[in-house]
Design a protein around this motif. Structure first.
Motif, PDB file in Angstrom:
ATOM      1  N   GLN A   1      19.344  66.626  19.721  1.00 31.05           N
ATOM      2  CA  GLN A   1      20.358  65.959  19.092  1.00 31.05           C
ATOM      3  C   GLN A   1      20.762  64.681  19.782  1.00 31.05           C
ATOM      4  O   GLN A   1      21.086  63.857  19.445  1.00 31.05           O
ATOM      5  CB  GLN A   1      21.455  66.902  18.981  1.00 31.05           C
ATOM      6  CG  GLN A   1      21.245  68.044  18.174  1.00 31.05           C
ATOM      7  CD  GLN A   1      20.350  69.056  18.445  1.00 31.05           C
ATOM      8  OE1 GLN A   1      19.921  69.308  19.552  1.00 31.05           O
ATOM      9  NE2 GLN A   1      20.223  70.038  17.564  1.00 31.05           N
ATOM     10  N   HIS A   2      20.782  64.961  21.141  1.00 26.89           N
ATOM     11  CA  HIS A   2      21.038  63.696  22.101  1.00 26.89           C
ATOM     12  C   HIS A   2      20.189  62.664  22.019  1.00 26.89           C
ATOM     13  O   HIS A   2      20.368  61.626  21.828  1.00 26.89           O
ATOM     14  CB  HIS A   2      21.271  64.377  23.512  1.00 26.89           C
ATOM     15  CG  HIS A   2      21.915  63.291  24.463  1.00 26.89           C
ATOM     16  ND1 HIS A   2      23.425  62.984  24.471  1.00 26.89           N
ATOM     17  CD2 HIS A   2      21.399  62.121  25.171  1.00 26.89           C
ATOM     18  CE1 HIS A   2      23.620  61.935  25.121  1.00 26.89           C
ATOM     19  NE2 HIS A   2      22.345  61.384  25.815  1.00 26.89           N
ATOM     20  N   TYR A   3      18.717  62.999  22.089  1.00 24.39           N
ATOM     21  CA  TYR A   3      17.785  61.918  21.986  1.00 24.39           C
ATOM     22  C   TYR A   3      17.875  61.167  20.704  1.00 24.39           C
ATOM     23  O   TYR A   3      17.781  60.080  20.503  1.00 24.39           O
ATOM     24  CB  TYR A   3      16.424  62.804  21.964  1.00 24.39           C
ATOM     25  CG  TYR A   3      15.253  61.704  21.731  1.00 24.39           C
ATOM     26  CD1 TYR A   3      14.672  61.080  22.654  1.00 24.39           C
ATOM     27  CD2 TYR A   3      14.778  61.727  20.386  1.00 24.39           C
ATOM     28  CE1 TYR A   3      13.698  60.185  22.375  1.00 24.39           C
ATOM     29  CE2 TYR A   3      13.715  60.798  20.098  1.00 24.39           C
ATOM     30  CZ  TYR A   3      13.299  59.934  20.979  1.00 24.39           C
ATOM     31  OH  TYR A   3      12.181  59.199  20.808  1.00 24.39           O
TER      32      TYR A   3
ATOM     33  N   ALA B   1      21.056  71.666  29.096  1.00 28.29           N
ATOM     34  CA  ALA B   1      20.381  70.352  28.932  1.00 28.29           C
ATOM     35  C   ALA B   1      20.789  70.403  27.198  1.00 28.29           C
ATOM     36  O   ALA B   1      21.046  69.201  26.532  1.00 28.29           O
ATOM     37  CB  ALA B   1      18.987  70.335  28.788  1.00 28.29           C
ATOM     38  N   GLN B   2      21.330  71.361  26.709  1.00 29.96           N
ATOM     39  CA  GLN B   2      22.018  71.230  25.402  1.00 29.96           C
ATOM     40  C   GLN B   2      23.245  70.685  25.270  1.00 29.96           C
ATOM     41  O   GLN B   2      23.569  69.859  24.296  1.00 29.96           O
ATOM     42  CB  GLN B   2      22.246  72.741  24.795  1.00 29.96           C
ATOM     43  CG  GLN B   2      20.669  73.430  24.408  1.00 29.96           C
ATOM     44  CD  GLN B   2      21.103  74.855  24.052  1.00 29.96           C
ATOM     45  OE1 GLN B   2      22.256  75.285  24.027  1.00 29.96           O
ATOM     46  NE2 GLN B   2      19.946  75.441  23.638  1.00 29.96           N
ATOM     47  N   GLU B   3      23.961  70.717  26.264  1.00 29.62           N
ATOM     48  CA  GLU B   3      25.359  69.951  26.627  1.00 29.62           C
ATOM     49  C   GLU B   3      25.236  68.551  26.920  1.00 29.62           C
ATOM     50  O   GLU B   3      26.065  67.630  26.590  1.00 29.62           O
ATOM     51  CB  GLU B   3      26.023  70.773  27.632  1.00 29.62           C
ATOM     52  CG  GLU B   3      26.235  72.198  27.083  1.00 29.62           C
ATOM     53  CD  GLU B   3      26.977  72.181  25.754  1.00 29.62           C
ATOM     54  OE1 GLU B   3      28.054  71.466  25.640  1.00 29.62           O
ATOM     55  OE2 GLU B   3      26.606  73.015  25.087  1.00 29.62           O
ATOM     56  N   HIS B   4      24.211  68.207  27.892  1.00 27.87           N
ATOM     57  CA  HIS B   4      24.046  67.033  28.408  1.00 27.87           C
ATOM     58  C   HIS B   4      22.822  66.586  28.975  1.00 27.87           C
ATOM     59  O   HIS B   4      22.141  67.557  29.499  1.00 27.87           O
ATOM     60  CB  HIS B   4      25.095  66.360  29.688  1.00 27.87           C
ATOM     61  CG  HIS B   4      25.172  67.725  30.488  1.00 27.87           C
ATOM     62  ND1 HIS B   4      24.369  67.697  31.574  1.00 27.87           N
ATOM     63  CD2 HIS B   4      26.198  68.518  30.813  1.00 27.87           C
ATOM     64  CE1 HIS B   4      24.689  68.669  32.383  1.00 27.87           C
ATOM     65  NE2 HIS B   4      25.719  69.354  31.867  1.00 27.87           N
TER      66      HIS B   4
ATOM     67  N   PHE C   1      18.341  57.197  20.193  1.00 31.51           N
ATOM     68  CA  PHE C   1      17.651  56.508  19.450  1.00 31.51           C
ATOM     69  C   PHE C   1      18.356  55.770  18.358  1.00 31.51           C
ATOM     70  O   PHE C   1      17.966  54.647  18.259  1.00 31.51           O
ATOM     71  CB  PHE C   1      16.487  57.409  18.960  1.00 31.51           C
ATOM     72  CG  PHE C   1      15.358  56.556  18.027  1.00 31.51           C
ATOM     73  CD1 PHE C   1      14.394  56.077  18.930  1.00 31.51           C
ATOM     74  CD2 PHE C   1      15.543  56.537  16.685  1.00 31.51           C
ATOM     75  CE1 PHE C   1      13.318  55.381  18.121  1.00 31.51           C
ATOM     76  CE2 PHE C   1      14.517  55.742  16.062  1.00 31.51           C
ATOM     77  CZ  PHE C   1      13.352  55.231  16.810  1.00 31.51           C
ATOM     78  N   ASP C   2      19.351  56.409  17.526  1.00 33.49           N
ATOM     79  CA  ASP C   2      20.044  55.838  16.662  1.00 33.49           C
ATOM     80  C   ASP C   2      20.846  54.490  17.217  1.00 33.49           C
ATOM     81  O   ASP C   2      20.939  53.534  16.455  1.00 33.49           O
ATOM     82  CB  ASP C   2      20.771  56.637  15.677  1.00 33.49           C
ATOM     83  CG  ASP C   2      19.957  57.742  14.940  1.00 33.49           C
ATOM     84  OD1 ASP C   2      18.784  57.499  14.773  1.00 33.49           O
ATOM     85  OD2 ASP C   2      20.674  58.690  14.503  1.00 33.49           O
ATOM     86  N   GLU C   3      21.417  54.963  18.424  1.00 39.10           N
ATOM     87  CA  GLU C   3      22.331  53.812  19.008  1.00 39.10           C
ATOM     88  C   GLU C   3      21.272  52.546  19.177  1.00 39.10           C
ATOM     89  O   GLU C   3      21.800  51.414  19.071  1.00 39.10           O
ATOM     90  CB  GLU C   3      22.937  54.318  20.055  1.00 39.10           C
ATOM     91  CG  GLU C   3      24.113  55.297  19.851  1.00 39.10           C
ATOM     92  CD  GLU C   3      24.686  55.763  21.097  1.00 39.10           C
ATOM     93  OE1 GLU C   3      24.380  55.452  22.243  1.00 39.10           O
ATOM     94  OE2 GLU C   3      25.719  56.727  20.885  1.00 39.10           O
ATOM     95  N   LEU C   4      20.233  52.897  19.869  1.00 33.55           N
ATOM     96  CA  LEU C   4      19.327  51.859  20.159  1.00 33.55           C
ATOM     97  C   LEU C   4      18.888  50.940  18.910  1.00 33.55           C
ATOM     98  O   LEU C   4      18.733  49.758  18.818  1.00 33.55           O
ATOM     99  CB  LEU C   4      18.116  52.431  20.944  1.00 33.55           C
ATOM    100  CG  LEU C   4      17.174  51.232  21.205  1.00 33.55           C
ATOM    101  CD1 LEU C   4      17.726  50.424  22.374  1.00 33.55           C
ATOM    102  CD2 LEU C   4      15.710  52.007  21.921  1.00 33.55           C
TER     103      LEU C   4
END
Length: 58
Positions: free
Chosen positions: A45-47, A24-27, A51-54
């Motif tokens: 980091q992915h979250y 999950a660190q990768e995807h 969130f920033d994109e949204l």
């Protein structure tokens, strides 16, 4: 776990938590329950990226 689809079952999560956390660190990984998608396991980091994109899209 099906690596190509990035899907795991709740049972796999229980039995292989450490391995799934590493992946999950990768995807993001979809976690299914009773054969249906129920949760998503992802890194902070992915979250934050999602969130920033949204936020930027609004």
């Amino acid at each position: 776990m099906n690596k190509s689809a990035r899907v795991a079952t709740i049972t796999t999560l229980r039995r292989r938590t450490k391995a799934l956390l590493k992946l999950a660190q990768e995807h993001p990984i979809a976690i299914s329950r009773y054969g249906k998608p129920a949760f998503v396991l992802m890194s902070v980091q992915h979250y934050e990226l999602l969130f920033d994109e949204l936020r930027d899209a609004t």
